[in-house]
Design a protein around this motif. Structure first.
Motif, mmCIF file in Angstrom:
data_model
loop_
_atom_site.group_PDB
_atom_site.id
_atom_site.type_symbol
_atom_site.label_atom_id
_atom_site.label_comp_id
_atom_site.label_asym_id
_atom_site.label_seq_id
_atom_site.Cartn_x
_atom_site.Cartn_y
_atom_site.Cartn_z
ATOM 1 N N VAL A 71 81.608 73.042 -39.247
ATOM 2 C CA VAL A 71 80.519 72.677 -38.433
ATOM 3 C C VAL A 71 80.214 74.357 -37.728
ATOM 4 C CG1 VAL A 71 79.518 71.804 -36.827
ATOM 5 C CG2 VAL A 71 81.318 70.309 -37.489
ATOM 6 N N GLU A 72 79.033 74.790 -37.947
ATOM 7 C CA GLU A 72 78.830 76.171 -37.035
ATOM 8 C C GLU A 72 78.420 75.887 -35.737
ATOM 9 O OE1 GLU A 72 75.234 77.391 -40.293
ATOM 10 O OE2 GLU A 72 74.483 76.782 -38.099
ATOM 11 N N ARG A 73 78.987 76.121 -35.150
ATOM 12 C CA ARG A 73 78.931 76.064 -33.324
ATOM 13 C C ARG A 73 77.180 76.416 -32.767
ATOM 14 N NH1 ARG A 73 83.738 76.196 -30.568
ATOM 15 N NH2 ARG A 73 85.612 76.423 -31.222
ATOM 16 N N ILE A 74 77.434 75.575 -31.725
ATOM 17 C CA ILE A 74 75.929 76.007 -30.834
ATOM 18 C C ILE A 74 76.068 76.398 -29.565
ATOM 19 C CG2 ILE A 74 74.696 74.146 -29.421
ATOM 20 C CD1 ILE A 74 74.725 71.981 -31.036
ATOM 21 N N ASP A 75 75.768 78.080 -29.802
ATOM 22 C CA ASP A 75 76.013 78.863 -29.280
ATOM 23 C C ASP A 75 74.909 79.570 -29.380
ATOM 24 O OD1 ASP A 75 76.106 80.010 -31.748
ATOM 25 O OD2 ASP A 75 78.400 80.138 -31.507
ATOM 26 N N ALA A 76 74.639 80.786 -28.444
ATOM 27 C CA ALA A 76 73.830 82.057 -28.873
ATOM 28 C C ALA A 76 72.848 82.451 -29.662
ATOM 29 C CB ALA A 76 74.515 83.432 -27.604
ATOM 30 N N LYS A 77 74.123 82.734 -31.256
ATOM 31 C CA LYS A 77 74.094 83.013 -31.841
ATOM 32 C C LYS A 77 72.781 82.298 -32.953
ATOM 33 C CE LYS A 77 76.685 85.122 -35.220
ATOM 34 N NZ LYS A 77 77.180 85.482 -36.162
ATOM 35 N N GLU A 78 73.143 80.701 -32.925
ATOM 36 C CA GLU A 78 72.309 79.543 -33.500
ATOM 37 C C GLU A 78 71.280 79.943 -33.087
ATOM 38 O OE1 GLU A 78 73.200 75.807 -36.453
ATOM 39 O OE2 GLU A 78 74.649 78.194 -35.919
#
Length: 535
Positions: free
Chosen positions: A276-283
């Motif tokens: 899973v891709e993290r939900i963060d500033a990049k996402e």
């Protein structure tokens, strides 16, 4: 309702058709060489005659490689796992060993690619070292799912603190990137989920890589899916939400992406995981110059009388962006909760409306009601982005992004079950509840206005994005992949938790029934006065 037996029959017929097509394709294009993977095929009698009088050795004496790289191995069952591309429907790659010559034992499943993957058929491979008059026998299983191997330094056990390791990932669907590796660090992650036998992990690579076609990054999550019945709910939820969010004009609410992998750690098979891709500033495409603030709600608790520097919100919330913050960054969330979590209800409708991005709020509410996010109710398992309006429109509006969606699509929490805490309840098909708390509060003030907005958006989404045909196709494809790869059965042989409470047909029954119910419900929405979530 669609009959579950017909649904399973359809998937089996689809897999059989693919298998027949693969046989014809292989015959017409002369694929016999790729079936052998650079190793000759001999009868059992010829292999026995060849190894007569030779010393039988452990497989560790003659390490195998696939396309020049190490192979995933499960020491418990002494089986090597080799990834194949299910979409090709024929064997591909080169198997090798530096210790001797390789020979496959004759096997009818070589001509039945799809069946071999789906059934997890065990092939026999032999390495014959004539110089040393020695030989060994390997058990080989081909999987249609990417295989990720994590080997910690000196075999160190993975715990709460990050430990050094090597990560290798095999996936034949990406030419030029079929094999990726990186040194890394890994640790157990999750709040309530860490008590399960099958752990989730935090994976931090020492370099940024794009894994399984997802974003280029070094920080990843390996979701165990232990309490995700059928391994299906989380990924399906993320995909449905992304489709909804990509259709609106909100730039920062797309959510996350997840792909399936089979995970091996220190030569131990751990089952199917969600990468899973993290939900963060990049996402969310946040920029360091902006004043946006990203919160994550992990529980139901609200502030008590001893507020403290963070207004007591740290009991249930965390700030994920920016990295450095003080009490000022907690204020937008406090103001939002003062309005939308107050027992007194909304006293200033226009102010309350201005505090949220209505387009996002409507879409999130539709998603919650449709999916019946039982563990996402009352703000839990949700990311909140306080988006700064800028110089021309100073102030914050709240955007919501769903997270951890395993208890969805008719599955609810019920503590006290023998193996796990989730169970399918068909009565949820016609349950009108599970509104987002902010939209519920607005609806109670001006039901006609909110009902009109919900009805309009629902009808639009049902034309394509939430059409019955599209959603069922998504489920069909996910289940065909899970079952056809052989990974579904392997996972549940290892982790049989909750299987007595689950059948693949449940999610189809819920989805079709829920769509039909909501088509009528959104014509004149209503709320039951009491919502009971007996966790």
């Amino acid at each position: 309702m669609r009959n579950s037996r017909k649904r399973k029959k359809y998937i089996l017929l689809l897999l059989c058709f693919c298998s027949l097509f693969a046989l014809l394709q292989g015959y017409l294009s002369g694929k016999a060489g790729t079936v052998q993977m650079s190793a000759a095929v001999l009868s059992a009698d010829k292999i026995e005659a060849m190894t007569q009088g030779m010393k039988k050795c452990e497989t560790s004496s003659y390490p195998l490689d696939f396309n020049g790289h190490g192979i995933a191995y499960d020491s418990a069952d002494d089986i090597y796992y080799i990834t194949q591309n299910m979409e090709n429907h024929f064997w591909n790659g080169k198997i090798g060993s530096s210790g001797g010559r390789l020979f496959w034992r004759e096997d009818t499943f070589f001509a039945r690619f799809d069946e071999a993957l789906e059934q997890g058929h065990v092939f026999r491979l032999y390495c014959v070292d004539r110089k040393k008059a020695a030989w060994c026998e390997y058990q080989i299983v081909f999987t249609g799912m990417p295989a990720m191997m994590i080997d910690t330094i000196n075999g160190e056990k993975i715990g709460d603190e990050l430990v050094g390791a090597q990560m290798c990932l095999f996936d034949l669907k990406f030419p030029g990137k079929e094999y990726l590796q990186s040194t890394c660090q890994v640790a157990i992650r999750g709040d309530s989920s860490r008590r399960f036998d099958k752990k989730g992990y935090k994976l931090v690579l020492d370099e940024k890589l794009s894994l399984l076609g997802m974003r280029t990054d070094e920080d990843w999550i390996l979701a165990a899916l232990y309490d995700d019945d059928g391994l299906i709910h989380t990924k399906f939820s993320y995909d449905v939400w992304r489709d909804i969010a990509k259709d609106n004009s909100v730039k920062k609410d797309d959510g996350t992406t997840m792909e399936f992998v089979e995970l091996f750690c220190n030569d131990t098979y751990l089952g199917v995981y969600g990468l899973v891709e993290r939900i963060d500033a990049k996402e969310l495409s946040l920029n360091g110059s902006e004043k946006d603030i990203l919160y994550k709600c992990r529980g139901f608790d609200l502030p008590d009388e001893s507020l403290g520097w963070a207004y007591g919100l740290e009991n249930a919330y965390g700030i994920k962006y920016p990295k450095e913050y003080d009490s000022a960054e907690w204020l937008p969330l406090k103001e939002y909760l003062d309005v939308y979590a107050s027992e007194e209800g909304i006293t200033d409708y226009e102010k309350a409306r201005s505090m949220i991005n209505m387009e996002n709020a409507i879409d999130h509410n539709i998603f919650m009601i449709l999916s019946y996010g039982h563990d996402n109710y009352l703000r839990k398992n949700t990311f909140y982005l306080a988006e700064w309006g800028g110089k021309t429109n100073p102030g914050y509006t709240m955007i919501k992004i769903p997270w951890d969606c395993n208890v969805t699509w008719g599955i609810v929490w019920r503590y006290g079950l023998e193996f796990n805490n989730t169970i399918y309840e068909p009565e949820r098909i016609t349950d009108p509840n599970l509104w987002s708390s902010d939209m519920k509060a607005l609806f109670q003030c001006y039901p006609d206005e909110i009902a009109g907005l919900m009805k309009e958006r629902w009808k639009y989404l049902r034309e394509d994005i939430l059409s019955r045909e599209r959603l069922l196709r998504m489920l069909d494809e996910d289940f065909a992949y899970l079952h056809g790869s052989g990974a579904y059965d392997r996972n549940y042989r290892l982790w049989p938790n909750g299987t007595e409470y689950w059948d693949d047909s449940y999610i189809y029954e819920y989805l079709e029934g829920r769509l039909e119910f909501l088509d009528g419900y959104f014509e004149a929405p209503y709320l039951d006065e009491v919502l009971t979530l007996d966790y």
